[in-house]
Design a protein around this motif. Sequence first.
Motif, PDB file in Angstrom:
ATOM      1  N   ILE A  78     -47.519  -1.901  97.465  1.00 38.56           N
ATOM      2  CA  ILE A  78     -48.709  -2.671  97.071  1.00 38.56           C
ATOM      3  C   ILE A  78     -48.882  -3.827  98.047  1.00 38.56           C
ATOM      4  O   ILE A  78     -49.968  -4.068  98.575  1.00 38.56           O
ATOM      5  CB  ILE A  78     -48.559  -3.259  95.653  1.00 38.56           C
ATOM      6  N   VAL A  79     -47.780  -4.531  98.285  1.00 37.39           N
ATOM      7  CA  VAL A  79     -47.820  -5.737  99.108  1.00 37.39           C
ATOM      8  C   VAL A  79     -48.244  -5.421 100.541  1.00 37.39           C
ATOM      9  O   VAL A  79     -48.944  -6.195 101.182  1.00 37.39           O
ATOM     10  CB  VAL A  79     -46.439  -6.428  99.102  1.00 37.39           C
ATOM     11  N   LEU A  80     -47.823  -4.240 101.051  1.00 39.18           N
ATOM     12  CA  LEU A  80     -48.197  -3.870 102.420  1.00 39.18           C
ATOM     13  C   LEU A  80     -49.628  -3.337 102.472  1.00 39.18           C
ATOM     14  O   LEU A  80     -50.414  -3.700 103.348  1.00 39.18           O
ATOM     15  CB  LEU A  80     -47.218  -2.827 102.966  1.00 39.18           C
ATOM     16  N   SER A  81     -49.983  -2.475 101.498  1.00 32.55           N
ATOM     17  CA  SER A  81     -51.314  -1.862 101.559  1.00 32.55           C
ATOM     18  C   SER A  81     -52.420  -2.891 101.320  1.00 32.55           C
ATOM     19  O   SER A  81     -53.523  -2.762 101.840  1.00 32.55           O
ATOM     20  CB  SER A  81     -51.421  -0.704 100.565  1.00 32.55           C
ATOM     21  N   GLY A 145     -58.007 -11.262  96.139  1.00 29.83           N
ATOM     22  CA  GLY A 145     -57.088 -12.153  96.836  1.00 29.83           C
ATOM     23  C   GLY A 145     -55.953 -12.603  95.924  1.00 29.83           C
ATOM     24  O   GLY A 145     -54.801 -12.706  96.342  1.00 29.83           O
ATOM     25  N   ALA A 146     -56.290 -12.834  94.661  1.00 31.58           N
ATOM     26  CA  ALA A 146     -55.286 -13.269  93.688  1.00 31.58           C
ATOM     27  C   ALA A 146     -54.259 -12.170  93.446  1.00 31.58           C
ATOM     28  O   ALA A 146     -53.059 -12.437  93.331  1.00 31.58           O
ATOM     29  CB  ALA A 146     -55.959 -13.666  92.374  1.00 31.58           C
ATOM     30  N   LEU A 147     -54.718 -10.912  93.393  1.00 30.52           N
ATOM     31  CA  LEU A 147     -53.790  -9.784  93.251  1.00 30.52           C
ATOM     32  C   LEU A 147     -52.827  -9.755  94.424  1.00 30.52           C
ATOM     33  O   LEU A 147     -51.621  -9.564  94.272  1.00 30.52           O
ATOM     34  CB  LEU A 147     -54.548  -8.458  93.242  1.00 30.52           C
ATOM     35  N   ASP A 152     -47.458 -10.548  96.327  1.00 33.09           N
ATOM     36  CA  ASP A 152     -46.562 -11.033  97.375  1.00 33.09           C
ATOM     37  C   ASP A 152     -45.483 -11.967  96.815  1.00 33.09           C
ATOM     38  O   ASP A 152     -44.320 -11.878  97.177  1.00 33.09           O
ATOM     39  CB  ASP A 152     -47.392 -11.789  98.415  1.00 33.09           C
ATOM     40  N   VAL A 153     -45.897 -12.861  95.943  1.00 34.88           N
ATOM     41  CA  VAL A 153     -44.961 -13.890  95.471  1.00 34.88           C
ATOM     42  C   VAL A 153     -44.055 -13.363  94.347  1.00 34.88           C
ATOM     43  O   VAL A 153     -42.849 -13.613  94.356  1.00 34.88           O
ATOM     44  CB  VAL A 153     -45.730 -15.144  94.982  1.00 34.88           C
ATOM     45  N   TYR A 154     -44.629 -12.641  93.382  1.00 33.97           N
ATOM     46  CA  TYR A 154     -43.839 -12.205  92.224  1.00 33.97           C
ATOM     47  C   TYR A 154     -43.703 -10.691  92.115  1.00 33.97           C
ATOM     48  O   TYR A 154     -42.844 -10.201  91.390  1.00 33.97           O
ATOM     49  CB  TYR A 154     -44.491 -12.709  90.923  1.00 33.97           C
ATOM     50  N   GLY A 155     -44.561  -9.941  92.774  1.00 33.75           N
ATOM     51  CA  GLY A 155     -44.627  -8.491  92.560  1.00 33.75           C
ATOM     52  C   GLY A 155     -45.576  -8.197  91.414  1.00 33.75           C
ATOM     53  O   GLY A 155     -45.580  -8.918  90.416  1.00 33.75           O
ATOM     54  N   LEU A 156     -46.396  -7.142  91.549  1.00 36.71           N
ATOM     55  CA  LEU A 156     -47.370  -6.859  90.485  1.00 36.71           C
ATOM     56  C   LEU A 156     -46.700  -6.256  89.250  1.00 36.71           C
ATOM     57  O   LEU A 156     -47.306  -6.178  88.195  1.00 36.71           O
ATOM     58  CB  LEU A 156     -48.475  -5.930  90.992  1.00 36.71           C
TER      59      LEU A 156
END
Lengths: 266, 150
Positions: A78-81, A145-147, A152-156
């Motif tokens: 998620i963080v990369l895509s 952007g919030a997602l 990035d910070v906590y993981g979805l």
Amino acid sequence: MAENEVVEREFEHNWKLYGIVLILTIIGELIGVRTFQVGPGTALLLPMLYALVIGMFLGPKFVKVVSEKDMSDASPLIVLSVLILVAKLGTTIGPNVPQLIGAGPALLMQEFGNLGTLILAMPVAVLLGFKREAIGATFSNAREGALAIIGDVYGLDSPEGRGVLGVYICGTIFGAIYNGIMSGFIASLNIFHPMAIGMASGVGSASMMSAAGGAAAAAIPEAADTILTFAAASNLVTSATGLYMMIFISIPLANLYLRILTGGRE
Amino acid sequence: MIRPIHAIQIFLIVAVITLVGNWVGMQQINPVDAALGMLILVAMVMAGWWLARVLPVPFPPIVFVSLLGILLTMPWTPGSEWIVSHTTQVNFLATTTPVLAFAGISIGKDLDKFAELGWRIIVVALVVFTGTFLGSAVIAQAMLRLTGQI
């Protein structure tokens, strides 16, 4: 955090996962954007919403298409895509930078008004029993952007991630309707100048901005042009500054606020 | 740690998935044009991701990728028109679909916890939208007064 578990072992591509995401993307795009009327407004269903919801039910407890391993493999992706999405957002802002520079102090300062989100919504979330979820749910109005930032910070797949995803889904489906009704109502009260109403309508999402600006313009027809102009300008400022505002101000503030509201328990 | 070579491969794989979605969803867009736009976006992503790794500041890659996207498309950046003419071939909504597919699969493992949010998250969402609007309206009104514009 979820990412750290992945850090331990050597990364391997999960081609089955990529295949499933490709299929979900195609299904989502084939269904396409659907709109339906709800009272005075329009509700919106987007391809990504179908992909999200179908994806949620593919696990061992339901459709049994993906395994526990596939689900944990998906998390760092998620963080990369999301970076492609972020780059695309950036390229939509760049061409408008000259307008942003000319926007004036009021337009820039009212970005701090987005902290009203946190101030008003966090106590409600805490009263309703949310814990860390409250951070993700109330630190912003939960657009793309919030997602990206919470991912990035906590993981979805963290409590914070569930909070931001929950509000994101609500915003996608009925954000435009609700913003339209609310903005029309607040504009009709005549408390705020049409310029202020216009700026408030630019919340950083094109569909919400159109609904809010459109409804306010209908409520004060003699100031329609002013409202729509400032709505578009403010939306642009929010899109451009929102990311940095969230990272450097909203998230730290949300953590502090949650600690104060829960007496240091969270 | 995901090594750079793997990250680059992942960016390219997601780019292909996004392009397929872009093509299925927006059939009037020529996939070849969109592919060039996507390559430009992926180049920004790689550069931003690399900057986040090598620069001695603790900012996440999002910050650098977003900054690159903005800086490279500003009107006074040489070649920005060319970049923008290609990146506009990639629809913004198409970039959201694969990300949310990954997200859906990932949160599938906590579906019960997600379901627990239930109606309460709808209430919070409504207050969130109201707070965003009211907060901006109040500050805008105060600033306009302060600067003598109203």
